[in-house]
Design a protein around this motif. Sequence first.
Motif, PDB file in Angstrom:
ATOM      1  N   CYS A  90       0.833  -1.195   0.000  1.00  0.00           N
ATOM      2  CA  CYS A  90       0.000   0.000   0.000  1.00  0.00           C
ATOM      3  C   CYS A  90       0.873   1.252   0.000  1.00  0.00           C
ATOM      4  CB  CYS A  90      -0.937   0.032   1.217  1.00  0.00           C
ATOM      5  SG  CYS A  90      -0.107   0.314   2.789  1.00  0.00           S
ATOM      6  N   GLY A  91       0.254   2.383  -0.241  1.00  0.00           N
ATOM      7  CA  GLY A  91       0.952   3.659  -0.235  1.00  0.00           C
ATOM      8  C   GLY A  91       1.002   4.278   1.150  1.00  0.00           C
ATOM      9  N   TRP A  92       1.829   5.315   1.269  1.00  0.00           N
ATOM     10  CA  TRP A  92       2.006   6.008   2.549  1.00  0.00           C
ATOM     11  C   TRP A  92       0.688   6.575   3.069  1.00  0.00           C
ATOM     12  CZ3 TRP A  92       4.976   6.607   6.613  1.00  0.00           C
ATOM     13  CH2 TRP A  92       4.852   7.754   7.406  1.00  0.00           C
ATOM     14  N   ASP A  93      -0.113   7.142   2.171  1.00  0.00           N
ATOM     15  CA  ASP A  93      -1.380   7.744   2.596  1.00  0.00           C
ATOM     16  C   ASP A  93      -2.311   6.697   3.203  1.00  0.00           C
ATOM     17  OD1 ASP A  93      -0.406  10.120   1.694  1.00  0.00           O
ATOM     18  OD2 ASP A  93      -1.580  10.153  -0.164  1.00  0.00           O
ATOM     19  N   HIS A  94      -2.402   5.549   2.554  1.00  0.00           N
ATOM     20  CA  HIS A  94      -3.258   4.468   3.061  1.00  0.00           C
ATOM     21  C   HIS A  94      -2.733   3.956   4.398  1.00  0.00           C
ATOM     22  CE1 HIS A  94      -6.047   1.018   2.577  1.00  0.00           C
ATOM     23  NE2 HIS A  94      -5.091   0.336   3.182  1.00  0.00           N
ATOM     24  N   TYR A  95      -1.438   3.834   4.505  1.00  0.00           N
ATOM     25  CA  TYR A  95      -0.798   3.369   5.741  1.00  0.00           C
ATOM     26  C   TYR A  95      -1.178   4.260   6.920  1.00  0.00           C
ATOM     27  CZ  TYR A  95       3.156   2.773   9.003  1.00  0.00           C
ATOM     28  OH  TYR A  95       3.943   2.587  10.117  1.00  0.00           O
ATOM     29  N   GLN A  96      -1.139   5.592   6.690  1.00  0.00           N
ATOM     30  CA  GLN A  96      -1.482   6.524   7.762  1.00  0.00           C
ATOM     31  C   GLN A  96      -2.994   6.557   8.035  1.00  0.00           C
ATOM     32  OE1 GLN A  96       0.525  10.290   6.555  1.00  0.00           O
ATOM     33  NE2 GLN A  96       1.657  10.006   8.467  1.00  0.00           N
ATOM     34  N   LYS A  97      -3.768   6.612   6.953  1.00  0.00           N
ATOM     35  CA  LYS A  97      -5.218   6.698   7.090  1.00  0.00           C
ATOM     36  C   LYS A  97      -5.790   5.527   7.874  1.00  0.00           C
ATOM     37  CE  LYS A  97      -9.448   6.706   4.292  1.00  0.00           C
ATOM     38  NZ  LYS A  97      -9.989   6.646   2.904  1.00  0.00           N
ATOM     39  N   CYS A  98      -5.264   4.331   7.626  1.00  0.00           N
ATOM     40  CA  CYS A  98      -5.804   3.120   8.249  1.00  0.00           C
ATOM     41  C   CYS A  98      -5.108   2.768   9.561  1.00  0.00           C
ATOM     42  CB  CYS A  98      -5.707   1.944   7.276  1.00  0.00           C
ATOM     43  SG  CYS A  98      -6.704   2.159   5.786  1.00  0.00           S
ATOM     44  N   GLY A  99      -4.148   3.593   9.977  1.00  0.00           N
ATOM     45  CA  GLY A  99      -3.478   3.348  11.250  1.00  0.00           C
ATOM     46  C   GLY A  99      -2.764   2.017  11.310  1.00  0.00           C
ATOM     47  N   LEU A 100      -1.931   1.752  10.311  1.00  0.00           N
ATOM     48  CA  LEU A 100      -1.289   0.444  10.213  1.00  0.00           C
ATOM     49  C   LEU A 100       0.096   0.401  10.852  1.00  0.00           C
ATOM     50  CD1 LEU A 100      -2.306  -0.483   6.549  1.00  0.00           C
ATOM     51  CD2 LEU A 100      -3.350  -1.235   8.693  1.00  0.00           C
ATOM     52  N   GLU A 101       0.401   1.369  11.715  1.00  0.00           N
ATOM     53  CA  GLU A 101       1.717   1.404  12.347  1.00  0.00           C
ATOM     54  C   GLU A 101       1.989   0.150  13.174  1.00  0.00           C
ATOM     55  OE1 GLU A 101      -0.591   3.675  12.588  1.00  0.00           O
ATOM     56  OE2 GLU A 101       0.170   5.566  11.747  1.00  0.00           O
ATOM     57  N   GLY A 102       0.938  -0.483  13.655  1.00  0.00           N
ATOM     58  CA  GLY A 102       1.101  -1.696  14.462  1.00  0.00           C
ATOM     59  C   GLY A 102       1.167  -2.969  13.647  1.00  0.00           C
ATOM     60  N   GLY A 103       1.147  -2.854  12.321  1.00  0.00           N
ATOM     61  CA  GLY A 103       1.205  -4.030  11.467  1.00  0.00           C
ATOM     62  C   GLY A 103      -0.167  -4.631  11.214  1.00  0.00           C
ATOM     63  N   MET A 104      -0.166  -5.796  10.565  1.00  0.00           N
ATOM     64  CA  MET A 104      -1.419  -6.454  10.195  1.00  0.00           C
ATOM     65  C   MET A 104      -1.509  -7.876  10.737  1.00  0.00           C
ATOM     66  SD  MET A 104      -2.037  -5.177   6.256  1.00  0.00           S
ATOM     67  CE  MET A 104      -3.510  -6.185   6.132  1.00  0.00           C
ATOM     68  N   GLY A 105      -0.877  -8.104  11.891  1.00  0.00           N
ATOM     69  CA  GLY A 105      -0.994  -9.406  12.521  1.00  0.00           C
ATOM     70  C   GLY A 105      -0.329 -10.511  11.730  1.00  0.00           C
ATOM     71  N   LEU A 106      -1.142 -11.457  11.231  1.00  0.00           N
ATOM     72  CA  LEU A 106      -0.597 -12.595  10.489  1.00  0.00           C
ATOM     73  C   LEU A 106       0.012 -12.185   9.157  1.00  0.00           C
ATOM     74  CD1 LEU A 106      -3.460 -15.203  11.038  1.00  0.00           C
ATOM     75  CD2 LEU A 106      -1.236 -15.155  12.177  1.00  0.00           C
ATOM     76  N   PHE A 107      -0.390 -11.041   8.636  1.00  0.00           N
ATOM     77  CA  PHE A 107       0.053 -10.623   7.316  1.00  0.00           C
ATOM     78  C   PHE A 107       1.167  -9.588   7.419  1.00  0.00           C
ATOM     79  CE2 PHE A 107      -4.606 -11.390   7.142  1.00  0.00           C
ATOM     80  CZ  PHE A 107      -4.530 -12.647   6.549  1.00  0.00           C
ATOM     81  N   GLY A 108       1.982  -9.541   6.377  1.00  0.00           N
ATOM     82  CA  GLY A 108       3.023  -8.534   6.305  1.00  0.00           C
ATOM     83  C   GLY A 108       2.516  -7.280   5.612  1.00  0.00           C
ATOM     84  N   LEU A 109       3.329  -6.247   5.636  1.00  0.00           N
ATOM     85  CA  LEU A 109       2.936  -4.959   5.066  1.00  0.00           C
ATOM     86  C   LEU A 109       4.151  -4.316   4.412  1.00  0.00           C
ATOM     87  CD1 LEU A 109       0.663  -2.761   4.913  1.00  0.00           C
ATOM     88  CD2 LEU A 109       1.553  -1.876   7.073  1.00  0.00           C
ATOM     89  N   CYS A 110       3.990  -3.865   3.191  1.00  0.00           N
ATOM     90  CA  CYS A 110       5.043  -3.119   2.493  1.00  0.00           C
ATOM     91  C   CYS A 110       4.487  -1.754   2.121  1.00  0.00           C
ATOM     92  CB  CYS A 110       5.531  -3.859   1.255  1.00  0.00           C
ATOM     93  SG  CYS A 110       6.936  -3.040   0.445  1.00  0.00           S
ATOM     94  N   VAL A 111       5.111  -0.695   2.627  1.00  0.00           N
ATOM     95  CA  VAL A 111       4.613   0.664   2.464  1.00  0.00           C
ATOM     96  C   VAL A 111       5.455   1.397   1.421  1.00  0.00           C
ATOM     97  CG1 VAL A 111       4.003   2.800   3.635  1.00  0.00           C
ATOM     98  CG2 VAL A 111       3.968   0.639   4.894  1.00  0.00           C
ATOM     99  N   LEU A 112       4.781   2.000   0.447  1.00  0.00           N
ATOM    100  CA  LEU A 112       5.445   2.735  -0.633  1.00  0.00           C
ATOM    101  C   LEU A 112       5.328   4.239  -0.399  1.00  0.00           C
ATOM    102  CD1 LEU A 112       3.871   0.641  -3.497  1.00  0.00           C
ATOM    103  CD2 LEU A 112       6.285   0.609  -2.923  1.00  0.00           C
ATOM    104  N   PRO A 113       6.393   4.998  -0.722  1.00  0.00           N
ATOM    105  CA  PRO A 113       6.320   6.456  -0.575  1.00  0.00           C
ATOM    106  C   PRO A 113       5.603   7.097  -1.750  1.00  0.00           C
ATOM    107  CG  PRO A 113       8.459   5.845  -1.419  1.00  0.00           C
ATOM    108  CD  PRO A 113       7.711   4.554  -1.205  1.00  0.00           C
TER     109      PRO A 113
END
Length: 468
Positions: A379-402
Amino acid sequence: MTNAARKPTPRVAFISASYLARQWKVIPQSILTNSLFIFGSKRHWLFPETESDHRDAACQPTQYDTFEKKFLNLVREKEARGEVIFLKPPKTLYAGDWVAVSDWLTGIIDPVTGGCYAPLLLSADWWRRNHGKSLHGSNTKRVIFNFQSGDHGYEETLELLHHSNPSMIPCLSWEPRLLSDWQTRQPVHSMFCRSSNELETGSSSRIGQPKDFTVTITNDTLWPLEKLLTRATKLAKSGHMAASESTAVLLLTGALNPVHVGHLQSLEYARDALEEGGITVLGGFLSPSHDSYVKPKMARGKERWWDAARRTVACNAAVYNSQWLHVGRWESLGAHEQWPDYPEVCASLGNALRRSGSELLEAMGRDQRGMLPTVYYVCGWDHYQKCGLEGGMGLFGLCVLPRDDFGASAAARAASEARMRNVTNPNKKIIGCIKAPAALSSTLIRKRIHAREEVSDGWLPDGVLEIL
């Protein structure tokens, strides 16, 4: 011969309204009653109601207004029983919807197997790997183009129907020998089942029986894994994937209305970021959003949108030449009561990987106790911030794009890189990507296509514009 020993009679699937209109009187009534009509036309070409319908029908090569009333009544009767489908939706120009045909077939009882028909084989990889000698005069490339573009080439349609459901007799022009030829070449009917999970074997024999779409659709249709398995095998054989090494499958969701080069770059840059961190990426998925999300979103801005079937076909074209990218259909084409959000899509892909766990672990060169790949959401940086994903997604990984909005200033570029490095948290399976995909605008692309203006080179992957 007793009823118990009598061989079941297969359904004949007539694929052309114009051919059938000329022949229907000489076809045995038992064949017609049991048959399916899979017409390549629009319904209103046969049954026009408005002036616009009549004009559209009159423009077609087939003279639909010459069809006999009794024949049209036959079509209506069978349509009322759920035995007729028209490939082309009423509001499209010419492209048909093979996914809708596939969905329709999975709700129809196959008298030969006793279960429902299998979904159509709409995976280009399957055809490239498994299509042998043609039975109807077509070749692999033409069959793939036929279902990806929504075309209705006669030879290609016959080939598609035959391989998807060998217990059916697809027919362009009726000949009495078709039934006897089918009976002499078929093995026992259990051979028709592609897998035990693909056919529903309920006791009801009613045509058009509603049922769960996800029960009858296979991984090959919803989450195709052919490229992933091939890549895993090659990496394992080359020694590039140690037994203890972490592996991942990437997932990018969104309207993809339309898919553009920036979406592909997002997955490519995410792959690079993960592999720089020691995680081997086996494959990636584009997952177009469901119509129930895209349609109202576009309606609010009175913008053009393409339905899920068209967006999915465009995505197929976008990844056609990729050795590692797939198109997921669960989100866009599944029978959802409401559109599934990205966590649900991640879960569905994870379930698909687990269902194919044995085959996948074997391809990876690991024993059956080995770790399966982790789904990483891109996902993009905006989505990462909007959805409050700083704590990760549990079982799933996360790759944040600028965002690609920092190129003018070296200081801004350095700040963005620092931000992405700070995002990275291996314990929470979060990876920050330094490289940003091209800042392409789907909105601008839609406007240019709608205005019939030129779309700049390099904005759309090869083959996408022709489909749109």
